[in-house]
Design a protein around this motif. Structure first.
Motif, PDB file in Angstrom:
ATOM      1  N   SER A  82       8.500  -2.942 -28.645  1.00  0.00           N
ATOM      2  CA  SER A  82       9.211  -1.941 -27.829  1.00  0.00           C
ATOM      3  C   SER A  82       9.781  -0.846 -28.728  1.00  0.00           C
ATOM      4  O   SER A  82      10.446  -1.131 -29.716  1.00  0.00           O
ATOM      5  N   GLU A  87       6.102   7.566 -26.481  1.00  0.00           N
ATOM      6  CA  GLU A  87       6.558   7.224 -25.136  1.00  0.00           C
ATOM      7  C   GLU A  87       5.419   7.177 -24.114  1.00  0.00           C
ATOM      8  O   GLU A  87       5.349   6.263 -23.287  1.00  0.00           O
ATOM      9  N   GLU A  88       4.498   8.157 -24.176  1.00  0.00           N
ATOM     10  CA  GLU A  88       3.398   8.193 -23.204  1.00  0.00           C
ATOM     11  C   GLU A  88       2.467   6.994 -23.375  1.00  0.00           C
ATOM     12  O   GLU A  88       2.006   6.395 -22.403  1.00  0.00           O
ATOM     13  N   GLU A  90       3.287   4.131 -24.701  1.00  0.00           N
ATOM     14  CA  GLU A  90       4.037   2.943 -24.299  1.00  0.00           C
ATOM     15  C   GLU A  90       4.003   2.779 -22.780  1.00  0.00           C
ATOM     16  O   GLU A  90       3.808   1.681 -22.260  1.00  0.00           O
ATOM     17  N   LYS A  91       4.166   3.909 -22.078  1.00  0.00           N
ATOM     18  CA  LYS A  91       4.170   3.878 -20.611  1.00  0.00           C
ATOM     19  C   LYS A  91       2.830   3.353 -20.084  1.00  0.00           C
ATOM     20  O   LYS A  91       2.775   2.440 -19.251  1.00  0.00           O
ATOM     21  N   ARG A  92       1.728   3.947 -20.573  1.00  0.00           N
ATOM     22  CA  ARG A  92       0.394   3.541 -20.111  1.00  0.00           C
ATOM     23  C   ARG A  92       0.138   2.059 -20.392  1.00  0.00           C
ATOM     24  O   ARG A  92      -0.313   1.303 -19.524  1.00  0.00           O
ATOM     25  N   VAL A  95       2.452  -0.330 -18.190  1.00  0.00           N
ATOM     26  CA  VAL A  95       2.035  -0.399 -16.787  1.00  0.00           C
ATOM     27  C   VAL A  95       0.823  -1.314 -16.635  1.00  0.00           C
ATOM     28  O   VAL A  95       0.756  -2.149 -15.721  1.00  0.00           O
ATOM     29  N   TYR A 128      12.015  -3.427 -22.590  1.00  0.00           N
ATOM     30  CA  TYR A 128      11.637  -2.004 -22.582  1.00  0.00           C
ATOM     31  C   TYR A 128      12.627  -1.142 -21.784  1.00  0.00           C
ATOM     32  O   TYR A 128      12.242  -0.477 -20.827  1.00  0.00           O
ATOM     33  N   PHE A 131      11.722   2.634 -21.279  1.00  0.00           N
ATOM     34  CA  PHE A 131      10.743   2.877 -20.213  1.00  0.00           C
ATOM     35  C   PHE A 131      11.421   2.797 -18.843  1.00  0.00           C
ATOM     36  O   PHE A 131      11.208   3.641 -17.977  1.00  0.00           O
ATOM     37  N   GLN A 134      13.390   5.819 -17.854  1.00  0.00           N
ATOM     38  CA  GLN A 134      12.586   7.002 -17.545  1.00  0.00           C
ATOM     39  C   GLN A 134      11.828   6.890 -16.225  1.00  0.00           C
ATOM     40  O   GLN A 134      11.312   7.881 -15.717  1.00  0.00           O
ATOM     41  N   HIS A 135      11.728   5.662 -15.684  1.00  0.00           N
ATOM     42  CA  HIS A 135      10.879   5.464 -14.501  1.00  0.00           C
ATOM     43  C   HIS A 135      11.639   4.686 -13.433  1.00  0.00           C
ATOM     44  O   HIS A 135      11.574   3.459 -13.367  1.00  0.00           O
TER      45      HIS A 135
END
Length: 654
Positions: A82, A87-88, A90-92, A95, A128, A131, A134-135
């Protein structure tokens, strides 16, 4: 992470089953090294790390490498990196991972398999927080999933759900009290409206964790009126049960002898304690609502315990009902301490909270059988004094008269009995000395002598915290007396006595670990003499020291005589050099400590004793500096710090 912490349910002194974690330090060290290695590998080639982990996850999903151990290992590794990816990316990646794990959870048959997958999902999302912050939609989905898991009775799942919920609440608290995009109200409102349905299957200790988690969210609400309404809503359920019990007790005080009722009171107070610890000062509205009833319950239960001890002896304290009554008393004190420690209005506390508390608690403590006295009374008084400082000075004599002598009786016959009371007793004395020193000076001379004797008794303890506290009390006293009218009579009565006892512990091998604080006290005492701040004649018997007309010459001779009698093997020159150094170096603490240590080394070498403890404070300082240097470096490497070592505020600056 099951290899690091072995968790078990054990009974505490009150007969309650509590969670206990036994840490395997070797395993922790190994896991830490592995985690750091994974973070560095991710920095070297994050695409490769992601590819390997995705491949391993696919092998779990298709069943080719499925096993609990493999899944646990993989999910621990995913949780470990983590913050190490952009960041992008990590997000992908995250998910995809959560999607696959949720799919597995649906497909797998068998409660055990589903529980293992569920706990791994919870572990990963808890790792995380960046993450999640941010979401919002994902965060909300995760929390609702946790609420589902709170109804899952499979072993360990509810604990994991509550533990993950509090982690998320601490790291994302502000997101729950603000209206998010596409929402009509803050999510905290939904949680509080459905709180009964969420917690109905939880065990008491899990309910306490849940309340603390929601408390962190409420603490993040900056509008005082909204916050007050949220607190009222949060405490609505426990307050209903509380009101019913109080109402029944008003009609029949024997209600408070019913085991189930007393147990409920204990759990309600624990819920209040955990909520208060998270919310802080604004919890005053809830505390004020139950405060006087709570203190009345405290007094009734105290009387019940006392009469049980009188009728059946002290062994009755181990009986479940009496143990539950003591839990209610302890939790009452914990709740008051928790709030006062975070309170921001000393005047309000002094006027509204102090008088009823002292009336309920002090006489009870004083009258009780020693084994029935709660050490928490002493720690609560310490919190009040440290927090309220001079505001509470007028009440100190009342506190002192109630707890001092009866506690001293419990601890003065040896160094071991009542360790908690012993520690808290000296912390209370330290608080009074630091915060309310004028109150100490008002004590009658005979009682003040008992205080000084008790402080000297602290020096001699092998319990390091007690000995250190005793030394710091004396140092504070000497520093505060420096400008007081009573200083000279104090020096005349106690200076040589303190000096003698400090030297006796300095040269005693069992007290070597206290060298740092012993140094501070001795250096200050010798500086008082050298700077001629002691104007009264310290020499009680001039015939023994003919020709000596000033305190510096007298203290030099007195100290030499003291050391020669204690250590006849030492040569006159060794003692003379040492005593001269005490005067020459007392403004330089480091040099003074080295000088003192050199002398102790000479004594110990003569006696053939171990010298290692003499360097303890330096070793501790070096380790602290090394840890701080390491932390500064770690903060420069994204992902190296565990997300739970990073506060929400820190995360915004890293």
């Amino acid at each position: 992470s099951s290899g690091i912490n072995a968790e078990s349910g054990v009974e505490n002194d009150q007969g309650e089953v509590v969670r206990e974690f036994m840490k395997d330090t070797d395993a922790i060290s190994l896991y830490k090294t592995m985690r750091e290695t994974l973070v560095y590998l991710t920095h070297l080639d994050y695409a490769d790390t992601e590819s390997i982990m995705t491949e391993k996850l696919r092998a779990q999903v298709d069943g080719s490498e499925w096993s609990w151990k493999n899944l646990n290992t993989l999910c621990w590794a995913i949780g470990s990196i983590s913050g190490a990816m952009h960041e992008e990316d990590e997000k992908r990646f995250l998910v995809c991972v959560i999607k696959d794990l949720l799919g597995m959870c649906e497909q797998k048959r068998g409660k055990d398999n589903k529980a293992i997958i569920a706990s791994n999902i919870m572990y990963i999302v808890g790792q995380y927080p960046r993450f999640l912050r941010q979401h919002w939609k994902f965060l909300k989905t995760v929390v609702n999933k946790l609420f589902e898991f709170m109804h899952e009775t499979h072993d360990g799942v509810q604990d994991m759900a509550c533990d993950t919920f509090i982690k998320i609440a601490q790291k994302c608290k502000r997101h729950f009290v603000t209206v998010q995009v596409a929402e009509v109200m803050p999510f905290i409102e939904e949680i509080l409206s459905g709180i009964n349905a969420i917690i109905c299957d939880l065990q008491p200790h899990q309910v306490h964790t849940f309340y603390e988690a929601v408390g962190y969210m409420i603490q993040a609400q900056t509008d005082a009126q909204v916050q007050e309404r949220l607190i009222e809503k949060l405490m609505s359920l426990p307050n209903q049960v509380w009101d019913r019990i109080i109402n029944n007790a008003t009609h029949s005080v024997d209600t408070l002898k019913d085991p189930e009722c007393v147990k409920q009171l204990g759990n309600i107070l624990k819920t209040n304690v955990r909520s208060c610890q998270a919310i802080g000062h604004p919890f005053v509205t809830q505390l004020g609502r139950i405060y006087l009833d709570m203190l009345n319950v405290y007094q009734v239960l105290s009387e019940n315990i006392s009469s049980a001890v009188q009728q059946n002896g002290e062994q009755v304290l181990k009986q479940p009902l009496v143990a539950s009554m003591r839990t209610v008393k302890k939790e009452t004190l914990k709740l008051i301490s928790a709030w006062v420690g975070k309170s921001t209005d000393p005047k309000q506390v002094c006027e509204n909270f102090v008088p009823p508390l002292l009336n309920a608690v002090l006489g009870d403590y004083n009258r009780n059988h020693p084994n029935a006295r709660d050490a928490e009374v002493l720690s609560t008084m310490t919190v009040f004094i440290n927090k309220l400082s001079y505001h509470i000075t007028p009440e100190v004599p009342k506190i002192f008269n109630a707890v001092f002598e009866c506690t001293l009786e419990m601890i003065k016959s040896n160094f071991e009995d009542f360790p908690e009371h012993r520690t808290n007793f000296y912390l209370l004395l330290d608080a009074i000395t630091n915060q309310c020193f004028p109150a100490l000076l008002q004590i009658p001379a005979d009682k003040f002598k008992v205080v000084m004797d008790s402080i000297v008794w602290a020096f001699k303890h092998t319990m390091r915290n007690v000995a250190d506290t005793g030394l710091m009390i004396v140092l504070t006293m000497l520093q505060k007396l420096d400008s007081k009218d009573v200083a000279q009579s104090f020096y005349q009565t106690y200076f040589l006595n303190i000096l003698q006892h400090i030297f006796s512990v300095v040269t005693d091998s069992t007290n070597a670990a206290q060298l740092s604080n012993q140094t501070k006290v001795l250096a200050f005492m010798f500086s008082l003499v050298e700077q001629k701040k002691i104007t009264v004649n310290l020499c009680a018997n001039p015939a023994e020291y003919p020709g000596v007309t000033d305190n510096e010459s007298f203290v030099k001779l007195y100290t030499k005589d003291l050391l020669k009698k204690a250590f006849p093997n030492l040569q006159d020159m060794q003692v003379t050099v040492f005593v001269d150094g005490m005067f020459a170096l007392n403004q330089d603490t480091a040099a003074f400590r080295e000088h003192l240590r050199d002398f102790i080394v000479q004594i110990k070498e003569c006696a053939g004793e171990d010298l290692s403890d003499l360097y303890l404070s330096e070793r501790q300082a070096q380790l602290k500096e090394a840890a701080q240097t390491k932390l500064r470096y770690q903060m420069t490497v994204p992902g190296i710090l565990n997300p739970h070592e990073v506060t929400e505020e820190m995360a915004e600056t890293i």
